[in-house]
Structure formats: structure tokens, C-alpha cells
Design a protein around this motif. Structure first.
Motif, PDB file in Angstrom:
ATOM      1  N   PRO B  56       0.946  -1.192  -0.029  1.00 29.61           N
ATOM      2  CA  PRO B  56       0.053  -0.015  -0.006  1.00 29.61           C
ATOM      3  C   PRO B  56       0.830   1.164   0.070  1.00 29.61           C
ATOM      4  O   PRO B  56       1.823   1.528   0.930  1.00 29.61           O
ATOM      5  CB  PRO B  56      -0.792  -0.102   1.271  1.00 29.61           C
ATOM      6  CG  PRO B  56      -0.903  -1.594   1.703  1.00 29.61           C
ATOM      7  CD  PRO B  56       0.293  -2.091   1.219  1.00 29.61           C
ATOM      8  N   GLY B  57       0.399   1.905  -0.882  1.00 26.94           N
ATOM      9  CA  GLY B  57       1.346   3.373  -1.058  1.00 26.94           C
ATOM     10  C   GLY B  57       2.381   3.119  -2.317  1.00 26.94           C
ATOM     11  O   GLY B  57       2.402   3.865  -3.120  1.00 26.94           O
ATOM     12  N   MET B  58       3.251   2.259  -2.173  1.00 29.11           N
ATOM     13  CA  MET B  58       4.378   2.198  -3.400  1.00 29.11           C
ATOM     14  C   MET B  58       3.692   1.369  -4.375  1.00 29.11           C
ATOM     15  O   MET B  58       4.017   1.877  -5.526  1.00 29.11           O
ATOM     16  CB  MET B  58       5.449   1.237  -2.591  1.00 29.11           C
ATOM     17  CG  MET B  58       6.534   0.888  -3.612  1.00 29.11           C
ATOM     18  SD  MET B  58       7.848   0.168  -3.134  1.00 29.11           S
ATOM     19  CE  MET B  58       8.876  -0.144  -4.860  1.00 29.11           C
ATOM     20  N   ARG B  61       2.162   4.327  -6.231  1.00 28.85           N
ATOM     21  CA  ARG B  61       2.933   5.275  -6.772  1.00 28.85           C
ATOM     22  C   ARG B  61       3.744   4.719  -7.889  1.00 28.85           C
ATOM     23  O   ARG B  61       3.965   5.476  -8.727  1.00 28.85           O
ATOM     24  CB  ARG B  61       4.269   5.497  -5.538  1.00 28.85           C
ATOM     25  CG  ARG B  61       5.110   6.494  -5.707  1.00 28.85           C
ATOM     26  CD  ARG B  61       6.113   6.570  -4.732  1.00 28.85           C
ATOM     27  NE  ARG B  61       5.461   7.056  -3.508  1.00 28.85           N
ATOM     28  CZ  ARG B  61       6.441   7.679  -2.375  1.00 28.85           C
ATOM     29  NH1 ARG B  61       7.686   7.511  -2.645  1.00 28.85           N
ATOM     30  NH2 ARG B  61       5.963   7.799  -1.260  1.00 28.85           N
ATOM     31  N   GLU B  62       4.111   3.484  -8.055  1.00 31.30           N
ATOM     32  CA  GLU B  62       4.526   2.942  -9.054  1.00 31.30           C
ATOM     33  C   GLU B  62       3.844   2.932 -10.235  1.00 31.30           C
ATOM     34  O   GLU B  62       4.016   3.262 -11.696  1.00 31.30           O
ATOM     35  CB  GLU B  62       5.256   1.351  -8.818  1.00 31.30           C
ATOM     36  CG  GLU B  62       6.360   1.252  -7.825  1.00 31.30           C
ATOM     37  CD  GLU B  62       7.644   1.992  -8.695  1.00 31.30           C
ATOM     38  OE1 GLU B  62       7.881   1.391  -9.789  1.00 31.30           O
ATOM     39  OE2 GLU B  62       8.290   2.618  -8.086  1.00 31.30           O
ATOM     40  N   ALA B 122       5.426  -3.709 -11.590  1.00 33.61           N
ATOM     41  CA  ALA B 122       4.567  -3.035 -10.317  1.00 33.61           C
ATOM     42  C   ALA B 122       4.704  -3.834  -9.241  1.00 33.61           C
ATOM     43  O   ALA B 122       4.673  -5.396  -9.313  1.00 33.61           O
ATOM     44  CB  ALA B 122       2.944  -3.070 -10.754  1.00 33.61           C
TER      45      ALA B 122
END
Lengths: 77, 145
Positions: B56-58, B61-62, B122
Motif C-alpha cells: 500500500p502506497g508504493m 506510486r509505481e 509493479a
């Protein structure tokens, strides 16, 4: 310094935990040395790492308050 | 540009219809849409379920980085990426990539580029549940053919 550590996927299962907090008496440490500090052995082959949710390398330096993640190669979406 | 993660089954075509309303109809000469669903087989085995783990988050962002790079390469009027996370059942939608442009080649090439990069780069990890009740982590995605 205090660092938040996350594990994902197969590594999370092998560690038996998804997260932990590391307290260290230094001002910075490399991602690889942080692994050695936490687990007492060398990082496994093909380990992937991120610092503050950006892809990183084992020699990336970690500082107080950083978020470090260790995970196996991604499978992709 | 929108990147959306869903922890429940989603209707990709409803998302496409919703996203299109934000793009002037007279300008969007081309839309390219890819919808991927979960199969009930992989590598000759019957698969009864899939757990799709993400960071979650990364992960968001990716995906946003992949979309932003496509937007810098092709003149897009809109782009939507939706991805499923968590426990997935065969037949559920896994991924939607939709791109809009004035012309077909930009829309089609951008859609294909985003999809292939998402499939390789991803931060997602897949654990399959097989018919005998055992689980296995998927090492890598199957080739696209």
C-alpha cells in the motif's frame, strides 16, 4: 535512530511477521547492514528492497524515521 | 490520469463509461481498453483462487509513475488504470487499462506499454490456491501469448 521495516509475500510468511521496528544506536545504516543487524546473516539472493516506498539497493543508506521494505522479486500485476 | 485499487470485484466497463464522461466526445477519436480477468488454470493446474498482495502506497506510486511516463511519450486525453488486490476468484476482473487519444496509434501503443510495464514492474505478488487446497507463490507472470 528508529526505522520501520516491512516484509512482503513469501518473505513475510517466512519471517512470520509483516512489520517490525528497529532501534539502532547509529545515525545511518545501509539497507544490507540493517538486514544483518535484524537477522544475523547475509541478505538472501534476489532480495528486493525499497526505502520510503522507492526502489533501493542494499547499499542505500537508511536514516532515522525511514521506512524500509524487503520483498521477493515482484510477480507484476 | 487515475490509478485505482479495488479490494472487491469491480466492473471494468462501468469504470470505462465513467471515465469517458470527463473527456470531450468530439476530441477523443480513439479509446483503447484492456481488461484482464483471472483464469481458472495456470501451468496445467486448476486454480481455484488467487491472493494478490501489494505494498500500500508504493504500488499506487509505481502505477502512477508508469502512467506518467506513458503520458509524456504519447498525447493522451485520458488514462485509467484499475487493479484488483486481495482475494480474487476466477472470472473476476484483475486489471483494467484504458487510454484515450485523438488518434488510434497513441491510444493503442500507450495502453499496451502501460499494461506490459505493469505486468513486469509493479509491486504485486500472487499466491495461487490449487484444486487440492495447497498454495503456491507465483514466481513470474506468464508470457503474454
Amino acid at each position: 535512530m528508529t526505522v520501520t521495516v516491512h516484509y512482503f509475500a513469501r518473505l513475510r510468511e517466512e519471517m512470520g511477521r509483516a512489520d517490525e521496528t528497529a532501534e539502532l544506536p547509529t545515525e545511518s545504516i545501509s539497507v544490507g547492514d540493517l538486514w544483518r543487524h535484524l537477522h544475523g546473516d547475509a541478505p538472501p539472493e534476489r532480495l528486493m528492497v525499497a526505502v520510503n516506498q522507492e526502489q533501493a539497493a542494499l547499499d542505500t543508506l537508511v536514516r532515522d524515521g525511514d521506512e524500509v521494505a524487503y520483498f521477493p522479486p515482484v510477480t507484476g500485476g | 490520469m487515475a490509478v485505482e485499487l479495488y479490494s472487491e470485484d469491480f466492473d471494468p466497463w462501468a469504470l470505462v463509461a465513467r471515465a469517458e464522461r470527463d473527456i470531450p466526445a468530439q476530441a477523443r477519436g480513439a479509446a483503447s481498453v484492456f481488461v484482464g480477468r483471472m483464469r481458472d488454470f495456470n501451468e496445467d493446474d486448476t486454480v481455484t483462487g488467487l491472493f494478490l498482495e501489494h505494498y500500500p502506497g508504493m504500488t499506487e506510486r509505481e502505477l502512477e509513475r508508469i502512467v506518467a511516463e506513458a503520458e509524456s511519450r504519447w498525447p493522451l486525453l485520458g488514462c485509467l488504470v484499475a487493479h484488483r488486490v486481495g482475494d480474487v476468484r476466477p472470472g473476476d476482473a484483475l486489471v483494467l487499462v484504458a487510454t484515450w487519444s485523438a488518434h488510434r496509434i497513441a491510444a493503442r501503443d500507450a495502453c499496451s506499454d502501460i499494461l506490459e510495464r505493469l505486468k513486469h514492474e509493479a509491486p504485486f505478488w500472487k499466491r495461487e490456491r490449487l484444486a487440492d487446497g495447497s498454495d503456491r507463490w507465483v514466481e513470474k507472470n506468464t508470457p503474454g501469448f
